[in-house]
Design a protein around this motif. Structure first.
Motif, PDB file in Angstrom:
ATOM      1  N   VAL A 181      -5.196 -27.178 -97.624  1.00 50.35           N
ATOM      2  CA  VAL A 181      -4.911 -27.340 -96.041  1.00 50.35           C
ATOM      3  C   VAL A 181      -4.109 -25.555 -95.599  1.00 50.35           C
ATOM      4  CG1 VAL A 181      -4.371 -28.077 -94.105  1.00 50.35           C
ATOM      5  CG2 VAL A 181      -5.127 -29.466 -95.744  1.00 50.35           C
ATOM      6  N   LEU A 182      -5.253 -24.500 -95.551  1.00 57.77           N
ATOM      7  CA  LEU A 182      -4.579 -23.691 -94.937  1.00 57.77           C
ATOM      8  C   LEU A 182      -4.663 -23.267 -93.242  1.00 57.77           C
ATOM      9  CD1 LEU A 182      -5.466 -20.571 -97.042  1.00 57.77           C
ATOM     10  CD2 LEU A 182      -6.966 -22.693 -96.134  1.00 57.77           C
ATOM     11  N   GLY A 183      -4.275 -22.179 -92.931  1.00 55.88           N
ATOM     12  CA  GLY A 183      -4.501 -21.289 -91.664  1.00 55.88           C
ATOM     13  C   GLY A 183      -5.342 -20.433 -91.844  1.00 55.88           C
ATOM     14  N   LEU A 184      -6.711 -20.366 -90.535  1.00 54.72           N
ATOM     15  CA  LEU A 184      -7.450 -19.394 -91.082  1.00 54.72           C
ATOM     16  C   LEU A 184      -7.340 -18.511 -89.726  1.00 54.72           C
ATOM     17  CD1 LEU A 184     -10.300 -19.714 -93.153  1.00 54.72           C
ATOM     18  CD2 LEU A 184      -8.723 -18.054 -93.398  1.00 54.72           C
ATOM     19  N   HIS A 185      -6.278 -17.494 -88.593  1.00 54.23           N
ATOM     20  CA  HIS A 185      -6.093 -17.511 -87.794  1.00 54.23           C
ATOM     21  C   HIS A 185      -7.575 -16.199 -87.326  1.00 54.23           C
ATOM     22  CE1 HIS A 185      -3.745 -15.548 -83.731  1.00 54.23           C
ATOM     23  NE2 HIS A 185      -4.633 -16.099 -83.846  1.00 54.23           N
ATOM     24  N   PHE A 186      -8.554 -16.266 -86.785  1.00 47.67           N
ATOM     25  CA  PHE A 186      -8.958 -15.141 -86.473  1.00 47.67           C
ATOM     26  C   PHE A 186      -8.627 -14.566 -84.898  1.00 47.67           C
ATOM     27  CE2 PHE A 186     -11.854 -17.656 -89.711  1.00 47.67           C
ATOM     28  CZ  PHE A 186     -12.744 -16.068 -90.670  1.00 47.67           C
ATOM     29  N   PHE A 187      -8.927 -13.497 -84.955  1.00 48.41           N
ATOM     30  CA  PHE A 187      -9.552 -13.445 -83.227  1.00 48.41           C
ATOM     31  C   PHE A 187     -10.163 -12.850 -82.480  1.00 48.41           C
ATOM     32  CE2 PHE A 187      -5.418 -12.273 -86.021  1.00 48.41           C
ATOM     33  CZ  PHE A 187      -4.258 -12.293 -85.504  1.00 48.41           C
ATOM     34  N   ASN A 188      -9.738 -12.050 -81.443  1.00 51.60           N
ATOM     35  CA  ASN A 188     -11.315 -12.496 -81.016  1.00 51.60           C
ATOM     36  C   ASN A 188     -11.670 -10.966 -79.426  1.00 51.60           C
ATOM     37  OD1 ASN A 188     -12.918 -13.833 -79.138  1.00 51.60           O
ATOM     38  ND2 ASN A 188     -12.656 -13.945 -77.025  1.00 51.60           N
ATOM     39  N   PRO A 189     -12.469 -10.433 -80.122  1.00 53.95           N
ATOM     40  CA  PRO A 189     -13.663 -10.973 -80.644  1.00 53.95           C
ATOM     41  C   PRO A 189     -14.093 -10.926 -81.443  1.00 53.95           C
ATOM     42  CG  PRO A 189     -14.193  -8.644 -79.105  1.00 53.95           C
ATOM     43  CD  PRO A 189     -12.030  -8.969 -79.081  1.00 53.95           C
TER      44      PRO A 189
END
Length: 603
Positions: free
Chosen positions: A150-158
């Motif tokens: 388990v990990l985090g995948l933090h995309f940015f908008n847009p």
């Protein structure tokens, strides 16, 4: 529910995770689904019910249609992309995925429930990722029997435009899983940055503390919202001012992120400014509700409108300014002299001795020559500006100047000595201005018998190019003097922002705590210099990362400003990071010495 069929995909699957499920297809989830499909992977979108799933698919079809209209995709590529995306309302559909990315609302218990279900549904080898921006990835992972996957995948908008992805590992995430996730991001054309599991990660951890301080600055009525935002855009080259950015992000979202940061750090600088809570309680959440720090034409609109009942500020008439004196022979002094001369003001440029004054004018002439070479000035305009500058080694030649600016060394004793001399030389009614960036203006004013005539005019380097001037009034500055300086700024085509006389004024008071936080992040081995710089440039659109900027400004200058801010506000979180102190002690001052946070001598 399936998108229209097509016989081919946009590309063969690249890298790890050929099939990816995205749970939650709001704005972020839908954007991520499209970005993944563009890399040639199969995407299983999951929404809670049939109606929501239908809306999600329509959102994806609309987004890809706009991409065709804007020539980001061909019609054939769009059809191939849509063929890779299916939308389902059953969480069980995630069982077919190699990677599951969760993008549901920012509620810890909701995410934990979903992860517990995914753990039950998905094969043991499936990697589970949360898109949280502020919650503990570790606590989410603890809801599963596979925290190492388990990990985090933090995309940015847009998502289609933003290149950054923060790959957030917990203490249990295996290195192989983190590397697979980074390779997955790279295969999508993104730039992965490694981050540990703490509130805010890299970008929000640095960004939201800065936004919080800006909100507190506005709340204290130190400066207007317009001046705070203009100061950071024009003084630092940021794409948006902090208060406008809070409205774009959502005041409620910002408050949630800050609460999470404060819960972990217990740093008072992370405690949400009271005004954020007040705006949330009033339902004024920013653009999405049509009103936050600013008022907008309609909910969701970006067009700012004037608020009803707002009244214009009435100012006294300013004093006439027909001639200007500049004290100093360095880069800032010659730059300021150039600004006034190009605007048509006769300028007396005073240095310590005629020879230094002549050299300063020669430096000014070289700057004007470069402007001619670049087509910014004609030769005639250059000659006219240069003819208006009179170099001298005699302070007495300032006797008839209407406005005198000092741009000497950033040493209070030196400045006070100069102001005491100017008090005796300058005519009654002359405006005396200091260009200090960190020293108290009132200390310069108190060296004279006319403190009401003294004000701060903080130009930014290089003065001919930078549009911002911070106009700093003390408790004794005459309103007529402030009005005079504001009018003069308009005449020389600078954008003035008004603030009071306290450490850092607007720009440095917001900028340097952010830089200091970046140094603390580095000394805690949370992220590397390159990753932090990359994160802030790609995640926030900043022209330079914090360590690039520190090396340009000079670590010694930065340390001095940090110490001034800490001494003024006595806030523990403003104390200079020990690593900054150590580098300055070692003589590593940045570009000017060849080494700072990076080794510039080898470049």
């Amino acid at each position: 529910m399936q998108a229209p069929d097509s016989t081919t995909a946009t590309a063969a699957p690249l890298g790890p995770f050929p099939t990816v499920a995205v749970v939650g297809l709001g704005t972020m989830g839908a954007g991520i689904a499209v970005a993944i499909a563009r890399s040639g992977r199969r995407v299983i979108g999951i929404e809670a019910d049939g109606a929501a799933a239908a809306r999600a698919l329509a959102r994806i079809e609309e987004a890809t249609s706009h991409a065709v209209d804007r020539e980001r995709l061909t019609a054939e590529e769009r059809a191939a992309l849509l063929a890779l995306i299916s939308v389902d309302e059953r969480l069980e559909a995630a069982a077919a995925a190699d990677l599951v990315i969760e993008e549901v609302p920012e509620q810890l218990e909701l995410k934990r429930e979903i992860f517990a279900e995914l753990d039950r549904i998905c094969p043991a080898g499936t990697v589970l990722a949360t898109g949280t921006t502020s919650l503990s990835v570790t606590r989410i992972a603890a809801a599963t029997a596979r925290p190492e996957r388990v990990l985090g995948l933090h995309f940015f908008n847009p998502v289609h435009a933003m290149k950054l992805v923060e790959v957030v590992r917990t203490v249990l995430t295996t290195p192989q899983v983190a590397e697979q996730a980074a390779e997955f991001a790279r295969s999508m054309g993104k730039e992965p940055v490694a981050a540990g599991d703490r509130a805010g990660f890299v970008v929000n951890g640095l960004l939201f503390a800065y936004l919080n301080q800006a909100a507190a600055m506005f709340e204290s009525r130190y400066a207007t919202r317009e001046d705070i935002d203009a100061a950071m855009r024009l003084g630092c080259g940021l794409p948006m001012g902090p208060l406008a950015l809070l409205d774009l992000i959502g005041v409620d979202t910002a408050r949630t992120v800050l609460e999470a940061m404060y819960e972990q750090s217990r740093d008072r600088l992370h405690a949400p400014a009271p005004i954020l809570g007040q705006l949330v309680a009033a339902g004024l959440l920013g653009r999405k509700t049509g009103r936050g720090f600013y008022s907008y034409e309609a909910p969701g609109s970006s067009k700012v409108v004037a608020e009803s009942g707002a009244t214009a500020v009435t100012r006294p008439a300013g004093r006439p300014v027909t001639s200007v004196g500049v004290c100093g022979s360095g880069t800032m002094a010659t730059g300021i002299a150039e600004v006034f001369a190009k605007a048509g003001y006769p300028v007396t440029l005073v240095a310590r001795g005629q020879e230094k004054a002549e050299k300063a004018k020669a430096q000014l002439a070289r700057s004007l020559d470069r402007s001619v070479e670049k087509g910014r000035l004609t030769a005639e305009q250059r000659d006219a500006a240069l003819a208006l500058v009179t170099p001298t080694g005699r302070q007495a030649d300032l006797a008839e100047a209407d406005l005198v600016l000092e741009a000497v060394a950033e040493d209070l004793a030196v400045k006070r000595e100069l102001f005491a001399a100017l008090d005796k030389i300058c005519k009654p009614g002359a405006v005396l201005a200091t260009t200090t960036s960190s020293l108290p203006v009132i200390s310069c004013a108190s060296a004279t018998g006319r403190p009401r005539d003294v004000i701060g005019m903080h130009f930014f380097n290089p003065a001919p190019a930078m549009k911002l001037v911070e106009v700093v009034s003390t408790v004794l500055t005459d309103p007529e003097v402030t009005a005079t300086v504001l009018a003069v700024c308009a005449e020389v085509r600078k954008h003035p922002v008004e603030c009071g006389d306290r450490a850092g004024f607007i720009v440095n008071a917001l900028l340097f705590p952010y830089l200091n936080d970046a140094v603390r992040m580095l000394e805690e081995h949370y992220a590397t210099v390159d990753d932090i710089d990359t994160a802030m440039k790609l995640g926030c659109g900043y022209p330079m990362g914090p360590f690039e900027l520190l090396d340009v400004v000079g670590l010694d200058v930065s340390l001095t400003i940090e110490r001034v801010l800490h001494q003024e506000f006595r806030e523990p979180g403003l104390a200079a990071a020990p690593l900054l102190e150590h580098l300055v002690a070692a003589g590593c001052l940045g570009r000017k010495t060849g080494r700072g946070f990076r080794d510039h001598a080898r470049r």
